[in-house]
Scaffold this active site. Structure first.
Site, PDB file in Angstrom:
ATOM      1  N   HIS A 168       0.859  -1.185   0.000  1.00 52.87           N
ATOM      2  CA  HIS A 168       0.000   0.000   0.000  1.00 52.87           C
ATOM      3  C   HIS A 168       0.893   1.232   0.000  1.00 52.87           C
ATOM      4  O   HIS A 168       1.959   1.241   0.622  1.00 52.87           O
ATOM      5  CB  HIS A 168      -0.913   0.006   1.236  1.00 52.87           C
ATOM      6  CG  HIS A 168      -2.042   0.991   1.155  1.00 52.87           C
ATOM      7  ND1 HIS A 168      -1.883   2.318   1.461  1.00 52.87           N
ATOM      8  CD2 HIS A 168      -3.351   0.833   0.800  1.00 52.87           C
ATOM      9  CE1 HIS A 168      -3.047   2.946   1.303  1.00 52.87           C
ATOM     10  NE2 HIS A 168      -3.943   2.064   0.894  1.00 52.87           N
ATOM     11  N   ASP A 181      -7.741  -4.288  -0.525  1.00 54.21           N
ATOM     12  CA  ASP A 181      -8.290  -4.496  -1.868  1.00 54.21           C
ATOM     13  C   ASP A 181      -8.229  -5.967  -2.268  1.00 54.21           C
ATOM     14  O   ASP A 181      -9.122  -6.472  -2.952  1.00 54.21           O
ATOM     15  CB  ASP A 181      -7.520  -3.648  -2.894  1.00 54.21           C
ATOM     16  CG  ASP A 181      -7.635  -2.160  -2.602  1.00 54.21           C
ATOM     17  OD1 ASP A 181      -8.766  -1.678  -2.456  1.00 54.21           O
ATOM     18  OD2 ASP A 181      -6.596  -1.484  -2.509  1.00 54.21           O
TER      19      ASP A 181
END
Length: 429
Positions: free
Chosen positions: A306, A364
């Site tokens: 991330h 995600d």
């Protein structure tokens, strides 16, 4: 940096810059008067080292893997709260009392229907239109139907617009899904909570009764909570920038949806499933892992690591648990993509390369798996993200509008084009 000031030396002169401290997090150097005092700008592509606003809503410490909403850790909110409770918290700064929660739930519930004429909007889109393209158009059109709540200077109208957007976004999203599927629209049901109502509008049909599975509804609830807000990300910054011009709230949220559609932002969970489809089979995973490690190979792992979190994404831990709960409840055992996903998860949590690079499975990755198991096509993933993030956008927009120091956004630039030159007639060029 000493005391409460930082010193900047420029062109032989020393300038004192005020250092400001938040309640938690790193100090910031206030450069608001830099151009006035020095004639120079700062250069910060992507604004990764620049605080564009002062906010009391969400705090992130990516290195420590911390995400707080109004001071409350995200894992506590996802485990103990529901989505509308988190909405109230983001909007008003405190968790609601029982009476406040009941009133807020009632107001949201009674705003879930959309104007009947809006159903005609959908027939103007091709059946194979991407649902996010539909969302951009329909949400932007809300101001044409609810022009009694577009005066941003009126606190009451701001409140009504906020209620309408939170309440109607899942209805519009479900309508986009139904239109995509070629099925009739389903009206909201006031006896269902926010997440269960959304699943009902998506998966029920008029010809038979549909009972919402509580395990799946709770999973949907967690997905909404985990995506409710994430500080000054690209789409939130877009909403704030659009709002700084005085644009109406419906237009601002439509701008946020357009930004969210980008694969580097809201489309990441869709991209993660696309990657799994490209891998194709569990036996192919070692090949793709090696490709990911090769800097010269264009293949990139999606759903791992991330930009902000350099530790395990705190949302991913909750989403991991939720994904396994959903898979267990549905008894899914023969889905090739999910088989690949589970094997990729094992490798990412044990392989030295992944651990060293801190390429942990992110929110995600797990939300994509969960949404696929729930029955949503990948084209709907970002739409569901928009449903959840709407409250964060509104809370940030509301905070900006009520900030007495708010100015219209106007980033500067480092100009690298041609210097001034004279026009040359076309015959002499």
């Amino acid at each position: 940096m000493t005391g409460s000031t930082a010193k900047l030396e420029l062109a032989g002169k020393t300038h004192d810059l005020k250092v400001r401290s938040g309640s938690i997090g790193p100090d910031v150097i206030d450069i608001g008067a830099l151009y006035r005092d020095t004639g120079a700008f700062t250069f910060d592509p992507g604004f990764t080292s620049t605080a564009s606003c002062e906010s009391a809503i969400t705090f992130i410490d990516g290195d420590a893997g911390i995400l707080l909403h109004r001071g409350y850790p995200i894992d506590q909110l996802a485990e103990h709260g529901d989505f509308l409770e988190v909405c109230y918290l983001l909007l008003y700064g405190e968790l609601p009392t029982k009476a406040q929660k009941d009133d807020f739930d009632r107001r949201i519930t009674h705003h879930t229907m959309v104007h009947e004429q809006m159903s005609k909007f959908f027939t103007g889109f091709r059946r194979d239109a991407h649902p996010m393209a539909v969302m951009c158009g329909v949400v932007g059109a809300l101001s044409a139907f609810y022009h009694d709540s577009t005066d941003i200077s009126d606190p009451y109208q701001r409140m009504i617009a906020s209620m309408r957007l939170i309440a109607k976004m899942p209805t519009i999203a479900a309508m986009a899904y139904k239109y995509y599927k070629g099925q009739p629209f389903m009206y909201p049901k006031n006896d269902l909570n926010f997440a269960a109502n959304f699943l009902h509008m998506c998966f029920a049909v008029p010809c038979e009764e549909y009972k919402v599975n509580p395990v799946l509804a709770r999973a949907m609830e967690r997905i909404f909570i985990l995506h409710a807000d994430h500080e000054q990300n690209a789409s939130t910054s877009t909403v704030r920038l659009a709002g700084s011009s005085g644009a109406n709230p419906f237009a601002c949220i439509a701008a946020g949806i357009a930004c969210l559609w980008g694969p580097a932002h809201g489309g990441a969970n869709e991209a993660a499933l696309t990657m799994l489809a490209e891998i194709g089979h569990v036996d192919h995973i070692p090949e793709y892992i090696e490709r990911a490690k090769d800097k010269n190979d264009p293949f990139r792992l999606m759903g791992f690591g991330h930009r902000v979190y350099k530790n395990y994404d705190p949302r991913a831990k909750i989403m991991q648990m939720t994904a396994h709960e959903v898979l267990g409840e549905l008894g899914i055992k023969d889905d090739p993509l999910l088989d690949i996903a589970m094997e990729m998860e094992k490798i990412a949590l044990t392989d030295e390369y992944f651990i060293e690079k801190k390429l942990y499975p992110n929110v995600d990755f797990y939300s994509g798996i969960t949404l696929k198991a729930l029955g949503f096509p990948t084209t709907m993933f970002t739409v569901l993200f928009a449903v959840a993030r709407t409250v964060g956008w509104i809370a940030q927009w509301k905070e900006m509008i009520e900030d007495p120091h708010q100015k219209i956004g106007r980033p500067r630039q480092l100009y690298t084009g041609s210097p001034e030159r004279d026009y040359v007639p076309i015959a002499k060029r």
